[in-house]
Design an enzyme around this catalytic site. Structure first.
Site, short mmCIF file in Angstrom:
data_model
loop_
_atom_site.label_atom_id
_atom_site.label_comp_id
_atom_site.label_asym_id
_atom_site.label_seq_id
_atom_site.Cartn_x
_atom_site.Cartn_y
_atom_site.Cartn_z
N GLU A 128 50.48 45.05 41.44
CA GLU A 128 50.42 44.12 40.28
C GLU A 128 49.90 42.84 41.11
OE1 GLU A 128 50.68 41.61 37.17
OE2 GLU A 128 51.76 41.07 38.72
N SER A 129 48.70 42.21 40.42
CA SER A 129 48.04 41.36 41.07
C SER A 129 48.67 39.99 41.30
CB SER A 129 46.74 41.03 40.84
OG SER A 129 46.64 40.85 39.42
N CYS A 174 42.15 48.52 42.67
CA CYS A 174 42.98 47.90 41.49
C CYS A 174 43.49 46.53 41.62
CB CYS A 174 43.89 49.04 41.19
SG CYS A 174 44.57 48.83 39.54
N HIS A 185 42.50 54.40 41.69
CA HIS A 185 43.40 54.60 42.83
C HIS A 185 42.95 55.98 43.35
CE1 HIS A 185 46.65 51.65 41.73
NE2 HIS A 185 46.03 51.98 40.45
N GLU A 196 43.68 56.57 46.37
CA GLU A 196 44.84 57.07 47.25
C GLU A 196 45.64 57.74 46.33
OE1 GLU A 196 44.60 54.29 45.74
OE2 GLU A 196 46.48 53.46 45.15
N1 GLN Z 1 47.04 45.64 35.98
C1 GLN Z 1 47.40 45.29 37.45
C2 GLN Z 1 47.24 43.79 37.75
O1 GLN Z 1 46.69 43.13 36.91
C3 GLN Z 1 46.85 46.10 38.32
C4 GLN Z 1 47.22 47.70 38.14
C5 GLN Z 1 47.03 48.59 39.38
O2 GLN Z 1 47.01 48.23 40.24
N2 GLN Z 1 47.12 49.80 39.14
O3 GLN Z 1 47.50 43.36 38.60
#
Ligand code: GLN
EC number: 4.3.3.6
Length: 201
Positions: free
Chosen positions: A48-49, A79, A170, A172
Site C-alpha cells: 500500500e503506497s 504495483c 505482481h 512475484e
Molecule cells: N492500490 C495500492 C496502492 O495504491 C497498490 C496495490 C498493490 O501493491 N497491490 O498503493
C-alpha cells in the site's frame, strides 16, 4: 556476487526474495538505511503506497533511496512500488520519490476488477508472461526517456527508464520468474558497466 535488496518496510517481500535467486545473486532484506550501502540493485515490493511512503519517511529512507537511484543503481518497483517511483500521481497532490518520468493512476481498474490474473506480452521478457493484478495502478503518461515494455487493453502496465524498471502487476506472485530475471540482468549489466568505468579511471 551481485547483491540485490528487497525493501522490507511493508508488503510482499518474501515472494520477491524467492524470484530473485540466481547462482550469482545474494538477496538481502532491507530494513535499515545502512543496508543499502553494499547493494547493486533494489526491489520496491507491492503493498500500500501511502503506508509505504509513511514508513519511508519514518525510517529515514527518502533521501538515501533518491541517492541510490542517482548513483544509477537499478531499481524495480511492482504495483505500490511503481507508485513510489512515479514523478506524478493522477488526481493526487503529493507524489513520492519521483524517480521515474511517468504519471500513474492508483487503483485504476476500479472495484469491478480489483484483482485478476492474465497473460501479457512484455518486451524482451516473453509473450505469455503471467501477471497478477491486485488493486493495480496504471501508467497514464510517460516522458521521452521511458520505454514502454508492456500494454494491457491499450494501457501501459510495464516500463523502463534506463536503470529503473516498473510494472503495475505482481510477477512475484506467480511461478514465472522471467521478469525478475530480466531485472537481475539489468543489475549485472549495470555492475559490469560501473566496473569498466572504474578500470578506465
Ligand atoms: N492500490 C495500492 C496502492 O495504491 C497498490 C496495490 C498493490 O501493491 N497491490 O498503493
Amino acid at each position: 556476487m551481485l547483491k540485490i535488496g528487497v525493501l522490507a518496510l511493508q508488503g510482499a517481500v518474501r515472494e520477491h526474495v524467492n524470484c530473485l535467486h540466481a547462482p550469482d545473486v545474494e538477496v538481502k532484506i532491507v530494513k535499515r538505511v545502512e543496508e543499502l550501502e553494499k547493494l547493486d540493485g533494489l526491489v520496491f515490493p507491492g503493498g500500500e503506497s501511502t503506508t509505504m511512503r509513511r514508513l519511508v519517511d519514518k525510517y529515514g529512507f527518502f533521501e538515501p533511496l533518491r541517492q541510490f537511484s542517482e548513483a544509477g543503481k537499478p531499481i524495480f518497483g511492482t504495483c505500490a512500488g511503481l507508485i513510489l517511483m512515479a514523478e506524478d500521481i493522477k488526481d493526487e497532490t503529493q507524489s513520492h520519490l519521483q524517480l521515474m518520468d511517468m504519471e500513474v493512476q492508483r487503483n485504476a481498474f476500479g472495484r469491478q476488477r480489483e484483482s485478476f490474473e492474465t497473460k501479457i506480452s512484455v518486451k524482451d521478457v516473453g509473450v505469455d508472461v503471467e501477471a497478477v493484478f491486485i488493486r493495480a495502478p496504471l501508467i497514464t503518461g510517460v516522458g521521452k526517456e521511458v520505454e514502454i515494455l508492456s500494454e494491457f487493453e491499450g494501457e501501459i502496465v510495464a516500463a523502463r527508464q534506463n536503470h529503473l524498471l516498473a510494472c503495475s502487476f505482481h510477477p512475484e506472485l506467480t511461478e514465472d520468474a522471467r521478469f525478475h530475471q530480466y531485472f537481475v540482468q539489468m543489475v549485472r549489466e549495470s555492475k559490469e558497466a560501473a566496473a569498466d568505468s572504474m578500470a578506465l579511471t
